[in-house]
Write a protein that holds these residues in place. Sequence first.
Motif, PDB file in Angstrom:
ATOM      1  N   ASN A 120       8.007  -4.940  -1.422  1.00 23.62           N
ATOM      2  CA  ASN A 120       6.691  -4.352  -1.379  1.00 23.62           C
ATOM      3  C   ASN A 120       6.012  -4.926  -0.170  1.00 23.62           C
ATOM      4  O   ASN A 120       5.870  -6.133  -0.025  1.00 23.62           O
ATOM      5  N   SER A 121       5.665  -4.066   0.739  1.00 25.22           N
ATOM      6  CA  SER A 121       4.956  -4.534   1.921  1.00 25.22           C
ATOM      7  C   SER A 121       4.287  -3.345   2.581  1.00 25.22           C
ATOM      8  O   SER A 121       4.469  -2.202   2.156  1.00 25.22           O
ATOM      9  N   THR A 122       3.530  -3.636   3.602  1.00 24.73           N
ATOM     10  CA  THR A 122       2.866  -2.530   4.297  1.00 24.73           C
ATOM     11  C   THR A 122       3.875  -1.624   4.977  1.00 24.73           C
ATOM     12  O   THR A 122       3.547  -0.528   5.400  1.00 24.73           O
ATOM     13  N   ALA A 123       5.116  -2.094   5.094  1.00 24.38           N
ATOM     14  CA  ALA A 123       6.126  -1.241   5.703  1.00 24.38           C
ATOM     15  C   ALA A 123       6.668  -0.213   4.718  1.00 24.38           C
ATOM     16  O   ALA A 123       7.494   0.619   5.085  1.00 24.38           O
ATOM     17  N   ASP A 124       6.198  -0.254   3.484  1.00 24.28           N
ATOM     18  CA  ASP A 124       6.610   0.768   2.511  1.00 24.28           C
ATOM     19  C   ASP A 124       6.379   2.144   3.116  1.00 24.28           C
ATOM     20  O   ASP A 124       5.369   2.380   3.776  1.00 24.28           O
ATOM     21  N   PRO A 169       0.815   1.804   0.751  1.00 28.49           N
ATOM     22  CA  PRO A 169       1.878   0.895   1.178  1.00 28.49           C
ATOM     23  C   PRO A 169       1.536  -0.532   0.782  1.00 28.49           C
ATOM     24  O   PRO A 169       0.406  -0.984   0.971  1.00 28.49           O
ATOM     25  N   GLY A 170       2.520  -1.189   0.221  1.00 24.12           N
ATOM     26  CA  GLY A 170       2.289  -2.569  -0.167  1.00 24.12           C
ATOM     27  C   GLY A 170       1.595  -2.705  -1.489  1.00 24.12           C
ATOM     28  O   GLY A 170       1.441  -3.801  -1.988  1.00 24.12           O
ATOM     29  N   VAL A 171       1.160  -1.596  -2.079  1.00 18.36           N
ATOM     30  CA  VAL A 171       0.499  -1.683  -3.368  1.00 18.36           C
ATOM     31  C   VAL A 171       1.311  -0.928  -4.416  1.00 18.36           C
ATOM     32  O   VAL A 171       1.983  -1.524  -5.242  1.00 18.36           O
ATOM     33  N   ARG A 172       1.282   0.383  -4.358  1.00 16.88           N
ATOM     34  CA  ARG A 172       2.035   1.116  -5.371  1.00 16.88           C
ATOM     35  C   ARG A 172       2.059   2.597  -5.019  1.00 16.88           C
ATOM     36  O   ARG A 172       1.360   3.059  -4.124  1.00 16.88           O
ATOM     37  N   PHE A 205       6.057   0.141  -8.016  1.00 19.81           N
ATOM     38  CA  PHE A 205       5.596  -0.872  -7.069  1.00 19.81           C
ATOM     39  C   PHE A 205       6.632  -1.970  -6.979  1.00 19.81           C
ATOM     40  O   PHE A 205       7.529  -2.061  -7.816  1.00 19.81           O
ATOM     41  N   GLY A 206       6.491  -2.776  -5.967  1.00 22.03           N
ATOM     42  CA  GLY A 206       7.443  -3.867  -5.798  1.00 22.03           C
ATOM     43  C   GLY A 206       6.815  -5.173  -6.246  1.00 22.03           C
ATOM     44  O   GLY A 206       5.634  -5.412  -6.040  1.00 22.03           O
ATOM     45  N   ILE A 207       7.607  -6.005  -6.910  1.00 23.47           N
ATOM     46  CA  ILE A 207       7.190  -7.383  -7.180  1.00 23.47           C
ATOM     47  C   ILE A 207       8.241  -8.264  -6.525  1.00 23.47           C
ATOM     48  O   ILE A 207       9.331  -8.438  -7.063  1.00 23.47           O
ATOM     49  N   PRO A 208       7.949  -8.779  -5.362  1.00 29.77           N
ATOM     50  CA  PRO A 208       8.998  -9.493  -4.628  1.00 29.77           C
ATOM     51  C   PRO A 208       9.483 -10.753  -5.348  1.00 29.77           C
ATOM     52  O   PRO A 208      10.621 -11.149  -5.176  1.00 29.77           O
TER      53      PRO A 208
END
Lengths: 283, 607, 317, 487
Positions: free
Chosen positions: D21-25, D175-178, D201-204
């Motif tokens: 999950n990041s702004t690069a999503d 991006p980076g959220v969901r 969403f991602g939870i790293p």
Amino acid sequence: MITAIEAPPAPRRRLRVPLAGIIGAAIVGIWVLMAIIGPYIAPHDVGALVDDDVFGQASWALPLGSDYLGRDVLSRILVGARYSIGVAAAATFLAILMGGTLGMLAAVSRGSIDMALSRFFDALISIPSKMSALVVIAALGSSIPVLIGTVAVICTPGAFRIWRALAVNVAALDFVKVARARGEGTGYLIREEILPNIAGPVLTDFGLRFVFAVLLLSSLSFLGLGVQPPNADWGSLVRENINGLADGALAVVMPAIAIATLTIGVNLLIDNLPGRWSSSGEH
Amino acid sequence: MAPLVKVENLRVTARDERGRENVIVKDVSFEVHPGEVVALIGESGSGKTTIALSLMGYARSGARIAYGKVTFDGREVLSMSERELSSLRGRDIAYVPQSAAASFNPARPLLTQVIESSQIHRVMPVATAQAKAVSLFRELVLPSPDKVGERYPHQVSGGQLQRLLAAMALVTDPKLIIFDEPTTALDVTTQIEVLRVFKKAIKERGTTAVYVTHDLAVVAQMADRIIVLRDGAIREVDSTGRILTAPKNDYTKSLIAAAKPQVRSASAEALQGTSAPPVLEVRGVIAGYGAVDRAGIPAVPVLRDIGLSIKHGTTLGVIGESGCGKSTLARVIAGLLPAAQGEVLLNGAPLPRSATARTRDQLRRIQIVFQMADTALNPARTIARILGRPLEFYHGLSGDKQRRRVAELLEMVRMPASMADRLPGELSGGQKQRVNLARALAAKPSVILCDEVTSALDTVVGAAILDLLAELQRELGVAYLFISHDLSTVKAICDEVMILYAGQMMEHGSRSALQSRPLHPYSDLLISSVPELRMGWLEAMSETLLKEPSAGAARLGRGEACSFFERCSARIPGRCDVEPTPLRRLSKGADIRCQRTEEELIKLSTQ
Amino acid sequence: MNPPLVHLLASRIAAAILTLGFVSVAVFVGTEILPGDVAQTLLGQSATPEAVAGLRAALHLDQPAYIRYFRWLGRLLTGDPGRSLVNNLPVAELISSRLPNSLILASVTALVCVPVALVLGVTSAIWRGRIYDRVANFLTMSVVAVPEFLIATLLVIIFAVHLRWFPALSYAAGIVSLDQFFRLFALPVLTLSCVMIAQMMRMTRAAVIDTLRSSYVEMAVLKGARPMRVVLTHALPNAIGPIANAVALSLSYLLGGAIVVEIIFNYPGLARLLVDAVSTRDMPLVQACAMIYCTAYLFLAMLADVASVLSNPRLRY
Amino acid sequence: ETAYAQAPRRGGKVKVATTNNSTADTLDPPKGINQTDYSRITTFYNGLTTINEAFAVQLDLAEEITPSERATVWNIKLRRDVRFHDGSPLTSADVVYSLSRHKDPAVGSGVRVLAAQMQEIVATGPHEVRILLDAPNADLPVIFGEWHFMIVKDGATDFRVANGTGPYKCKEFRPGVRSIAVRNSEYFKPGKPYLDEIELFGIPDEPARVNALLSGDVQLISGISPSSAQRISSAPKVSLFETRAGAYHDLDLRLDLTPGSNLDFVLAVKHMLNREQIRRAVYRNYAVIGNDQPIDPTNPFYDASLPQRPFDLDKARFHLQRSGFAGQTFPIVVSPAAFNSEDIAQLLQQAGRQINLNFEIRRVPADGYWSNEWRKHPIFFTSTTPKPTADLAFTLNYKSDAAYNVSAWRNERFDSLLLEARSETDISKRREMYGAMQRLVRDNCGVCIPVFASYLDGHASHLKGLRSIPTYGLMGCNFAESIWLDQ
Ligand SMILES: Nc1ncnc2c1ncn2[C@@H]1O[C@H](COP(=O)(O)OP(=O)(O)OP(=O)(O)O)[C@@H](O)[C@H]1O
Ligand SMILES: Nc1ncnc2c1ncn2[C@@H]1O[C@H](COP(=O)(O)OP(=O)(O)OP(=O)(O)O)[C@@H](O)[C@H]1O
Ligand SMILES: [Mg+2]
Ligand SMILES: [Mg+2]
């Protein structure tokens, strides 16, 4: 009919440390000893897989159980003491040396030097720490001295702020004016007039910064700065074994306890130093 | 009648430099009866403050009440719980501490601190307490009584602080007030007002007082009984009259003998040497506090066009009312408070206004002894280091030599060399003052600015210090700017005297000129206000003085007109308060600032 | 308002602008020094030299550094912080979706922590050396010594997984009730508190105890003030300078340092945005985050200095 | 299992937590670089084909894909009943646009290498596309099943919202959220999808992800580390879902640098890898022993007859002596970016100690690993995702001129076998060739593959419909249209 009203405080030149201070000193002493002899008394190699099980429970062979790969937790903690204590202490001293000295310098000089230093450290604190750490790795490579330097630099602006705030109050007092009127240089003012009069809070700051440094280590080693596998500082031990937390694995609990005891030991000692350095008890 | 305070076998110990328990008050017993004023007099460091504090069940850090019994109003103080003690302190027993500067919280306005006891003990509502405090300020002739409470401790002079402390004790109408040197920093005129207020409180409310002082003249006015202390033990207890007239104890005798100061002054040659430029010269100084405006006048102007000069090996006495700017003048000369206008010359060469711009040698040559002995000493450094530093800094003395010199210096100011290892907090008020003086001496300066150097010393030690100063002057040609409120001392040691009023020079002349008439009306008032070592003087004095329109305190910065106008007995309304006051040279050799001519003054004084 | 304060504020604002400029240069130089760039990170493991070169050109990264810096600066001065190099979204939009979250988390935590820490600090100064003091110090020091991620994870395991009192994740759009708000923020705030309280509490205690040595405190005792009053009205006002600075330092941590909390509780705040931006070398975004953080920090520092000056009349006049 | 027995139920919302999950999503298929992106892409888009559980190609948007001229020219017929989320129908223009974009460097496509072979992509009708390759490739339909090749609307440049043909429409994407996906009621596959909404969403942080599943905050997570697997499988109401696939985390020795240039050294290292131990300690047995070649047992061309290389310190010592590097110290670069590299390196280090070879582990930041450190040192680690075909597995990572030939392995025989196999249609001959290639890699290449790791996902037990597709976890990131909730 006799009564002793005020408790007699510790006399100056006969250093009488309260019990709590002795306990603190003992804890710190033991850990420092471990940092020195740890690797020699560790029962196993830090990297050796000694247990087929992972997150094994305590046993005679492995008094603190095994870690996420099946290595001996006790040995890893003993070896890690060197990094956590040594690096963190060195970095904290460095940070205090830089931040504290400059903080007092700013307080004594006031005016433009104060402004310049304060803003410089404000800027330093505003630069994303992950970025600074990565830049450091990229520019200087990874080694223990670089790690110490980085932790120190990250801790410095905070130390600067606190020291400056403490020193500013003292610098406005009459006896400092007396010293100024004598023509004393900044160095003397800082060393002799300011420092002894902010010793208590400043030591507390040292204690806190030491804890931060210990914890900071783990995130920096995680980035690849300094401590390299199979060695690990205590914070990293906690981090790498975090998956055992739900089962209460000793591999995650014990390093955390190690950090906590060290921290408490250091701060107990600091709180119970004798004489003017004391920050507890009566005055 | 049962005594209000009864002290039996009080023993207070303190740890000395080697950590040994040292008895500083030795089995002292005495009583104080209701409505009585008992004076504690004695040598500096004899345990006066310590005894006073133990009446409140308190011992300073480092000290310990080891033994004894203190009964207050039938209750045993030393076995009280902390809570009981708290309700006793400030309400039933009020304390006026010796060191005014250190006793005020620097972060809080004065008024809140003055009325704090009344609030802690809930004796009266805030408004009432404030009103009462303000009326006390007025009685204690503090400047702008309605406003002064808004200031912070560092913004008022030493004497003003002392009066504020007195007001603090008086607000709650306690049963017992312990005065610890409450008028040490006050000029005689102010002192009269203050003593009158004390008398009034004692008389009107039946307050009992323990009065710690070294000033026998004041004791004569205030005390019913006197306890003479030395080395922590009582030497003599008797009624005031008897002690003053027929002392039995040798020590008491010496105290009283020393009360009449001998004249010590520079040799005639020193005064003659006119060719050399004066060591110190001040020209047209305007100084004050706060931001300086475009005309070069500070927001709070204090000194107005001051000039003076001190020749090598002579002493200039500066006297004047509390708050008139004496300490400010010293600060300006030392460069701690850069003047807004004017210049300071050392040996004929102008000095930079600010100390930071002066050279080390310039700094060494002018040493200042701070009035507030307490705050001028670094609490974290031992006396040895405090004294050793100027030796090392200016003269490169270190190691054994330094230590020997420190011992010498302590010896010079009549302190045992063993005190070198103490911290300032472990010294008595007078001892701190002497350490400050010793520090200035250590630099071997050409000029010492002595700001009330003997105000906290008993007569014997005070006399010894004055002897020391005179001796140094004779041997080394040191010049002094001697700031004092004590006219007799000034008369005794100063070659020339400058009288300040509200930041203006009123009269400037030689010592002898001060003794002959005509005088400036303010000088006249000052001289007649010097307390005499005779009981009942105050009462008599008050009568006459009260006739003077002296209620108003000095007004600062009123342009060129006379600032003494309101209180002047010889004033000419319509002229003195409007026209610029001229400087006149009198035939006796002094300069005065007055509208009246010499003849007029002579005529007025003979009326 | 008094002159030194006005002067302080004015010179502070001027200095702040310089500081921001300095930070922006430092951040830019930092991103330049860091090996790798946006093109490489965007392509990840599939970054071949030609692919990187192509993308780099498309993103104008092939221009000299100073031109890129001044172009960015020029745009910023016109009020446009630019677009993210990574996803081409306006930086302002990215920030505005995160900043409120960070501010909410920070203020809730501050509202909880600061009073608790100050009360703990002051009370343990009052009862210094007693059991209360020892226990309070022991507890705060033990929690601050535990790595933040361990505390957070432990709290989640206990309160979310086992007890199910609170959710394990703290992000929810559209909070409707106070109860929900409380539940969502309980664990992150608790975690942050563990980290933050110690510094403020310990500095408060130390600074207060230090002032207790003064003679005016002795005088207050002689006026009959009880320990509570002595500390509150006499020691505390003189200790405000260092305390305010410790608080400012701790609070500044809330904006930039809440990274662990943001990661573990999956809370979309500024710290993670910044860390992401650093990892992707997204210069405009790093700059924007750093600027915000710096401004916030300077603001806090200024407040602390003002408090420090206000509390010390000697500095004030 | 039971998932098949029951009929899927419609309705319900699911929260899915992936690893990144990041702004690069991104919602732009060519730009996807991780599982989160791929999962989103499959939620909103379709490809021309997909790959199924049996590792076979299935048509998706394409109705027909036919090769001609020995698999150099490919004709694609599209379905006519497909509409984008904005209502516009799918046409050949969309396909041409989507495929051509990969060749534009400014797009930053992750599969530009694969797209490079498509010399010409032209619409031959409203629903027909013809593709001309620069060389024959029988596996082209498999390539179309790649997430990057999913079809976007012609001319699309703004990917703040996805406009695809997929089972869900994009309601929110930050991006980076969901992202929030809502059911596409006009999806062309009848009855699908089943859910009303998927929040992804991602939870790293892995422990946080697992805890989120255990606490019921999310219903499906991916990327469970082997050390957490036990927690999930023993917890009530959640299940562990293992996907065996050909993913491997390889230790690479560059053959063009010391010490890898010495084949004996390479063999020594390969014998020093205690694969059993690695499988047990590092992977908790959620892995299959590897044999230093990239074709895993799920692959039809896996050569089971190839003898397994054992952990044999005597052999290792022998080779080490021959290499002349005994007693020396070599750095191994590890990074959190290359999964498990640290642990494997440490086990290797231990083994090295026993035969007098020192490895010094150098951990470098995950940040920038792939661009700055990877392949820049003599000994390092790589994480390799499964490839849909043996051809791709070899072509991308082992061919002498392959872009990701990490060990710089050059072998002419291997290269020619690869080309031959690609155009070979006889399955058994092909198998033989692939077997020979596997042996070549195993014995000569600098890539050491200790194990093939399984993908571990976890889900709430009432979430059904997951099957294992051996291209990645989460059903090859293609779970969206298949999962459903049982109440
Ligand atoms: N904390 C302490 N530790 C050691 N000695 C102390 C301490 N406090 C006071 N003394 C000593 O006790 C003696 C009595 O002190 P005290 O303050 O009572 O004197 P004093 O009579 O008030 O003198 P002065 O007139 O100078 O104020 C002094 O010699 C002083 O040096
Ligand atoms: N920092 C300050 N700010 C404003 N006013 C001040 C400040 N310091 C002193 N003052 C005022 O300036 C005047 C002169 O003070 P100064 O200390 O020179 O008096 P002094 O003559 O030494 O009196 P004393 O005999 O009481 O010590 C006083 O009225 C005092 O209130
Ligand atoms: Mg005294
Ligand atoms: Mg004065």
